[in-house]
Design an enzyme around this catalytic site. Structure first.
Site, mmCIF file in Angstrom:
data_model
loop_
_atom_site.group_PDB
_atom_site.id
_atom_site.type_symbol
_atom_site.label_atom_id
_atom_site.label_comp_id
_atom_site.label_asym_id
_atom_site.label_seq_id
_atom_site.Cartn_x
_atom_site.Cartn_y
_atom_site.Cartn_z
ATOM 1 N N SER A 77 0.795 -1.225 0.000
ATOM 2 C CA SER A 77 0.000 0.000 0.000
ATOM 3 C C SER A 77 0.830 1.279 0.000
ATOM 4 O O SER A 77 0.631 2.155 0.821
ATOM 5 C CB SER A 77 -0.900 -0.020 1.243
ATOM 6 O OG SER A 77 -2.011 0.810 1.038
ATOM 7 N N ASN A 80 2.246 4.824 -5.265
ATOM 8 C CA ASN A 80 3.054 4.840 -6.510
ATOM 9 C C ASN A 80 2.818 6.127 -7.311
ATOM 10 O O ASN A 80 3.724 6.611 -7.974
ATOM 11 C CB ASN A 80 2.870 3.594 -7.401
ATOM 12 C CG ASN A 80 1.559 2.890 -7.193
ATOM 13 O OD1 ASN A 80 0.616 3.500 -6.708
ATOM 14 N ND2 ASN A 80 1.501 1.632 -7.550
ATOM 15 N N CYS A 81 1.619 6.692 -7.191
ATOM 16 C CA CYS A 81 1.327 7.916 -7.945
ATOM 17 C C CYS A 81 2.157 9.103 -7.439
ATOM 18 O O CYS A 81 2.312 10.105 -8.140
ATOM 19 C CB CYS A 81 -0.158 8.260 -7.852
ATOM 20 S SG CYS A 81 -1.208 6.883 -8.329
ATOM 21 N N THR A 313 -12.253 -14.440 -12.499
ATOM 22 C CA THR A 313 -11.532 -14.942 -13.677
ATOM 23 C C THR A 313 -12.247 -16.173 -14.234
ATOM 24 O O THR A 313 -13.322 -16.551 -13.765
ATOM 25 C CB THR A 313 -10.090 -15.339 -13.301
ATOM 26 O OG1 THR A 313 -10.166 -16.501 -12.466
ATOM 27 C CG2 THR A 313 -9.359 -14.225 -12.567
ATOM 28 N N PRO A 316 -13.603 -20.065 -11.075
ATOM 29 C CA PRO A 316 -14.558 -19.431 -10.153
ATOM 30 C C PRO A 316 -14.009 -19.180 -8.760
ATOM 31 O O PRO A 316 -14.649 -18.469 -7.978
ATOM 32 C CB PRO A 316 -15.731 -20.421 -10.114
ATOM 33 C CG PRO A 316 -15.199 -21.699 -10.628
ATOM 34 C CD PRO A 316 -14.056 -21.388 -11.535
ATOM 35 N N ILE A 318 -11.010 -17.790 -8.348
ATOM 36 C CA ILE A 318 -9.947 -16.787 -8.470
ATOM 37 C C ILE A 318 -10.521 -15.494 -9.047
ATOM 38 O O ILE A 318 -11.174 -15.492 -10.092
ATOM 39 C CB ILE A 318 -8.794 -17.305 -9.367
ATOM 40 C CG1 ILE A 318 -8.264 -18.640 -8.821
ATOM 41 C CG2 ILE A 318 -7.671 -16.275 -9.441
ATOM 42 C CD1 ILE A 318 -7.143 -19.249 -9.640
ATOM 43 N N GLY A 322 -7.307 -4.631 -11.059
ATOM 44 C CA GLY A 322 -6.234 -3.659 -11.244
ATOM 45 C C GLY A 322 -5.601 -3.685 -12.631
ATOM 46 O O GLY A 322 -6.205 -4.110 -13.616
ATOM 47 N N TYR A 467 -21.752 27.780 -7.970
ATOM 48 C CA TYR A 467 -21.220 29.005 -8.570
ATOM 49 C C TYR A 467 -21.079 30.127 -7.554
ATOM 50 O O TYR A 467 -21.977 30.403 -6.767
ATOM 51 C CB TYR A 467 -22.136 29.498 -9.715
ATOM 52 C CG TYR A 467 -21.876 30.951 -10.042
ATOM 53 C CD1 TYR A 467 -20.656 31.318 -10.628
ATOM 54 C CD2 TYR A 467 -22.780 31.947 -9.713
ATOM 55 C CE1 TYR A 467 -20.370 32.653 -10.880
ATOM 56 C CE2 TYR A 467 -22.504 33.281 -9.969
ATOM 57 C CZ TYR A 467 -21.289 33.629 -10.551
ATOM 58 O OH TYR A 467 -20.991 34.935 -10.788
ATOM 59 N N LYS A 475 -23.091 30.483 -15.937
ATOM 60 C CA LYS A 475 -23.133 29.425 -16.958
ATOM 61 C C LYS A 475 -21.763 28.776 -16.906
ATOM 62 O O LYS A 475 -20.787 29.285 -17.488
ATOM 63 C CB LYS A 475 -23.371 30.020 -18.340
ATOM 64 C CG LYS A 475 -24.806 30.309 -18.642
ATOM 65 C CD LYS A 475 -24.922 30.766 -20.105
ATOM 66 C CE LYS A 475 -26.190 31.539 -20.328
ATOM 67 N NZ LYS A 475 -26.042 32.590 -21.342
HETATM 68 P P1 FAD Z 1 0.036 -2.122 -8.161
HETATM 69 O O1 FAD Z 1 -0.441 -0.988 -7.370
HETATM 70 O O2 FAD Z 1 1.199 -1.922 -9.057
HETATM 71 O O3 FAD Z 1 0.347 -3.305 -7.163
HETATM 72 C C1 FAD Z 1 0.773 -4.550 -7.615
HETATM 73 C C2 FAD Z 1 1.714 -5.143 -6.591
HETATM 74 O O4 FAD Z 1 1.770 -6.538 -6.804
HETATM 75 C C3 FAD Z 1 3.140 -4.640 -6.747
HETATM 76 O O5 FAD Z 1 3.576 -3.986 -5.577
HETATM 77 C C4 FAD Z 1 3.949 -5.884 -7.018
HETATM 78 O O6 FAD Z 1 5.194 -5.892 -6.345
HETATM 79 C C5 FAD Z 1 3.063 -6.997 -6.488
HETATM 80 N N1 FAD Z 1 3.253 -8.281 -7.159
HETATM 81 C C6 FAD Z 1 3.261 -8.510 -8.505
HETATM 82 N N2 FAD Z 1 3.447 -9.816 -8.746
HETATM 83 C C7 FAD Z 1 3.544 -10.422 -7.529
HETATM 84 C C8 FAD Z 1 3.754 -11.763 -7.137
HETATM 85 N N3 FAD Z 1 3.871 -12.735 -8.026
HETATM 86 N N4 FAD Z 1 3.826 -12.019 -5.824
HETATM 87 C C9 FAD Z 1 3.683 -11.031 -4.902
HETATM 88 N N5 FAD Z 1 3.501 -9.767 -5.221
HETATM 89 C C10 FAD Z 1 3.415 -9.450 -6.525
HETATM 90 N N6 FAD Z 1 -2.731 6.150 -11.613
HETATM 91 C C11 FAD Z 1 -3.597 7.166 -11.495
HETATM 92 O O7 FAD Z 1 -4.808 6.944 -11.586
HETATM 93 N N7 FAD Z 1 -3.162 8.446 -11.281
HETATM 94 C C12 FAD Z 1 -1.850 8.750 -11.166
HETATM 95 O O8 FAD Z 1 -1.481 9.914 -10.943
HETATM 96 C C13 FAD Z 1 -0.913 7.702 -11.308
HETATM 97 N N8 FAD Z 1 0.412 7.958 -11.230
HETATM 98 C C14 FAD Z 1 1.285 6.909 -11.307
HETATM 99 C C15 FAD Z 1 2.658 7.180 -11.208
HETATM 100 C C16 FAD Z 1 3.571 6.150 -11.276
HETATM 101 C C17 FAD Z 1 5.025 6.443 -11.195
HETATM 102 C C18 FAD Z 1 3.109 4.807 -11.419
HETATM 103 C C19 FAD Z 1 4.089 3.675 -11.478
HETATM 104 C C20 FAD Z 1 1.766 4.539 -11.538
HETATM 105 C C21 FAD Z 1 0.839 5.585 -11.484
HETATM 106 N N9 FAD Z 1 -0.526 5.352 -11.608
HETATM 107 C C22 FAD Z 1 -1.408 6.386 -11.519
HETATM 108 C C23 FAD Z 1 -1.046 3.999 -11.860
HETATM 109 C C24 FAD Z 1 -1.518 3.354 -10.576
HETATM 110 O O9 FAD Z 1 -0.506 3.412 -9.626
HETATM 111 C C25 FAD Z 1 -1.890 1.912 -10.869
HETATM 112 O O10 FAD Z 1 -2.931 1.915 -11.810
HETATM 113 C C26 FAD Z 1 -2.351 1.154 -9.652
HETATM 114 O O11 FAD Z 1 -1.371 1.161 -8.650
HETATM 115 C C27 FAD Z 1 -2.656 -0.297 -10.031
HETATM 116 O O12 FAD Z 1 -2.967 -1.049 -8.921
HETATM 117 P P2 FAD Z 1 -2.676 -2.599 -8.891
HETATM 118 O O13 FAD Z 1 -3.109 -3.098 -7.571
HETATM 119 O O14 FAD Z 1 -3.241 -3.227 -10.105
HETATM 120 O O15 FAD Z 1 -1.112 -2.732 -9.059
#
Ligand code: FAD
Length: 605
Positions: A77, A80-81, A313, A316, A318, A322, A467, A475
């Site tokens: 958690s 990343n953004c 997926t 059923p 799983i 994201g 407004y 408007k």
């Molecule tokens: P993630 O948040 O990427 O989480 C996936 C996690 O799964 C990762 O931490 C990874 O280590 C873990 N993982 C993967 N495979 C395995 C495995 N086999 N075993 C255990 N762990 C695993 N979106 C916006 O809407 N606005 C923004 O401003 C924005 N800015 C961003 C800036 C950056 C630099 C980045 C990288 C992304 C940005 N995003 C933004 C996109 C947004 O962060 C992602 O869309 C979102 O985090 C996706 O969520 P997620 O859970 O799918 O994947």
């Protein structure tokens, strides 16, 4: 619902077809008579946006479930953004990027988070996953009743010569951003190349410039921000140049030069050699679907995990959410990948609801997104015009507006550029794009919700929005966009097509004042200021179309109404000369594009 899942659904305590609890589990069920039931042991792969939301929601719905999150990185958690802003030092305290720690998950939610634990494989028949503890290298198995995949997407790293040189980075994690910060500091980087001019590329360009680096963006398309229509992206391009960022459009990276294992320059297919102490690759992301693929789960046409509306997926037991999944585009109904945080969070929540037998459904995506770059906000929602053109969908129209974000008489009003795309036949709103310094994201959010609810331009006309002079206009730009578009749908005004100018054989009429006309005009336009129009109608032809422009499209609309009522075949050029400045193929001598390019050339000289 996926076929073949009846036995497994029963094992989950979920009745097939109804998604209602089966009531099979005795005391467990009696204790929560009116509450939905989730599977007993839920394992979640990926502990950031989608995974963390799913875990927390699941706990709120079911106190009894055992929930374990596996995260291969060091943090669950995290924000990343926020990473580009950490690199640029707008966020200087790394700890602020940690939204929740494993301890918080344990203490507040009774959820176990195992960081630095990578899930290696899924044994669907045995309902077990294989996990590697990255700390000590041990591999073990864990059984699940339900599994949720939220592994995200991995930044693309094209196999170009020199890609593995030190100093060439992608950005996804906190350790990535830490490494980029350290590299810039230790190598005393002065020149940065950002490959890719999309969201992350632009945010990185701004943040590297904020650290004092000379930044060049290399973008293979002929525009920055590829999801935008090209003319709207032009505002962003100009703004980048005005903020001392060099931009090479329509050129792709051919490879990276280096010395002693460190990057020194980027070579492009167009023959440029750009000095670089640090390179950020932001050329898109690929869904992390290998784990799912190896387990035999169905993938979609773009390589993402295939899910149904409840995020389930083809197995059923799983669920997947994201960046790794393919979802339905709410407007075109096509499957697509939309790697954004909002959908990931909502999908995590929906998967948790569905796991507990609640009738949750993901509505699809419309790619609503926003990006800030050097004080300019760029936002969009729904389909772009270029996508409609690609799909050969001709039943649409687009209007342009250049309103202020708030009442012009109140200090600090800023112009924004807004494009609204809608069904020409029925007025349904299909998409919108806006660029400006203030108030942009608010307007796109309103239109985004209108799209989600299937609203029309007539609804936008009538939308009741807050407004006061410092916030908006009586408007609002959203109302204005609805009014301009509704005029088209009702047939009160027809639109000239910017893309056909200037040589399409029509009579071009410019109704601005002479002084404005003198500063620049479209092709062979004839100038008759609006206030003289009624007296000079005899100067206009009745045997061919008249396309009318003014500065922003309002006076030309008035002119079109006059002309049509006098029997002329008149069309409005939506958005007026302001739109032409970005539409014009070569840029105009007085246009913003040309001005910014000249500024950039002057600086380079
Ligand atoms: P993630 O948040 O990427 O989480 C996936 C996690 O799964 C990762 O931490 C990874 O280590 C873990 N993982 C993967 N495979 C395995 C495995 N086999 N075993 C255990 N762990 C695993 N979106 C916006 O809407 N606005 C923004 O401003 C924005 N800015 C961003 C800036 C950056 C630099 C980045 C990288 C992304 C940005 N995003 C933004 C996109 C947004 O962060 C992602 O869309 C979102 O985090 C996706 O969520 P997620 O859970 O799918 O994947």
């Amino acid at each position: 619902m996926w076929r073949g899942g009846t036995r497994k659904l029963a094992a989950l305590g979920v009745a097939p077809n109804t998604l209602e609890p089966t009531g099979k589990q005795g005391a467990h069920q009696t204790a929560r008579r009116s509450e939905p039931m989730s599977p007993k042991r839920v394992l979640i792969v990926g502990g950031v946006a989608g995974g963390a939301s799913c875990a927390a929601r699941l706990r709120r719905l079911d106190e009894q479930a055992e929930i374990v999150v596996f995260e291969k990185g060091p943090y669950p958690s995290f924000a990343n953004c926020g990473l580009p802003y950490y690199i640029g030092d707008a966020i200087s305290d790394e700890a602020k990027l940690l939204v929740a720690t494993p301890e918080l998950f344990r203490d507040r939610f009774n959820i176990e988070v195992r960081t630095e634990h990578e899930v290696l494989s899924i044994n669907r028949r045995a309902q077990k996953i294989e996990v590697k503890d990255l700390g000590n290298g041990s591999v073990y198995q864990e059984a699940y009743d339900a599994l949720v995949l939220s592994p995200g997407a991995v930044p693309a790293r094209p196999p170009l010569p020199g890609i593995d040189l030190a100093g060439v980075f992608t950005l996804r994690t906190i350790p990535d951003s830490r490494a980029i910060r350290a590299w810039i500091r230790e190598s005393q980087s002065r020149n940065a190349v950002v490959v890719g001019g999309g969201f992350i590329g632009l945010e990185m360009a701004e943040n590297l410039a904020r650290r004092g680096l000379e930044v060049t963006i290399v973008e293979m398309f002929d525009q920055v921000m590829p999801p935008l229509d090209r003319e709207m992206a032009e505002y962003v391009y100009v703004h980048l140049l005005n903020n001392h960022v060099s931009v090479r459009l329509a050129d792709a990276v051919a490879g990276f030069n280096g010395s002693e294992g460190r990057v020194t320059a980027v070579e492009t297919r167009g023959g440029a050699r750009i000095q670089a102490d640090v390179v950020i690759l932001s050329v898109g992301v690929k869904p992390e679907s290998q784990l799912a693929k190896d387990a035999g789960l169905e993938l979609g046409p773009h390589g993402g995990i295939r899910v149904d509306e409840s995020m389930r997926t083809s197995d059923p037991c799983i669920w997947a959410v994201g960046d790794a999944v393919e979802v339905k585009d709410a407007i075109t109904s096509e499957l697509c990948l939309v790697p954004l945080a909002g959908p990931a969070n909502r999908q995590g929540r929906i998967a948790a609801d569905a796991l507990c037998g609640r009738p949750a459904r993901f509505r699809g995506v419309q790619a609503t997104a926003v990006c800030g770059v050097f004080g300019l906000t760029v936002a969009m929602t729904g389909v772009s015009e270029k996508r409609l053109l690609q799909a050969k969908d001709a039943d649409y129209a687009a209007v342009y507006l250049h309103p202020n974000d708030h009442a012009g008489y109140y200090p600090g009003a800023c112009e924004m550029h807004l494009k609204l795309i809608f069904r020409r036949s029925v007025g349904r709103v299909l998409g919108a794009q806006a660029v400006g310094e203030k108030g942009v994201e608010r307007r796109i959010d309103v239109i985004s919700f209108a799209i989600q609810k299937g609203s029309t331009v007539f609804d936008l006309e009538e939308a009741e929005l807050c407004y006061a002079p410092q916030f908006g206009m009586a408007k609002d730009p959203v109302n204005l966009a609805g009014m301009v578009a509704a005029n088209v749908v009702r047939g009160d005004v027809s639109l000239g097509n910017w893309g056909e100018l200037p040589d399409c054989g029509v009579f071009l009429l410019d109704v601005r004042e002479e002084e404005e006309f003198g500063r620049g005009a479209i092709g062979a336009a004839v100038n008759i200021p609006l206030h003289q129009l009624r007296q000079r109608l005899r100067e206009l032809p009745k045997d061919r179309p008249i396309w009318v422009n003014c500065a922003r499209g309002q006076r030309s609309y008035y002119a079109v109404r006059i002309l049509r009522q006098h029997g002329f075949d008149a069309y409005n050029l939506s958005g007026g000369y302001s739109t032409w400045e970005v539409y014009c193929p070569e840029g105009l001598p007085s246009g913003g594009v040309a001005r910014a390019e000249q500024n950039s050339r002057d600086r380079a000289a």
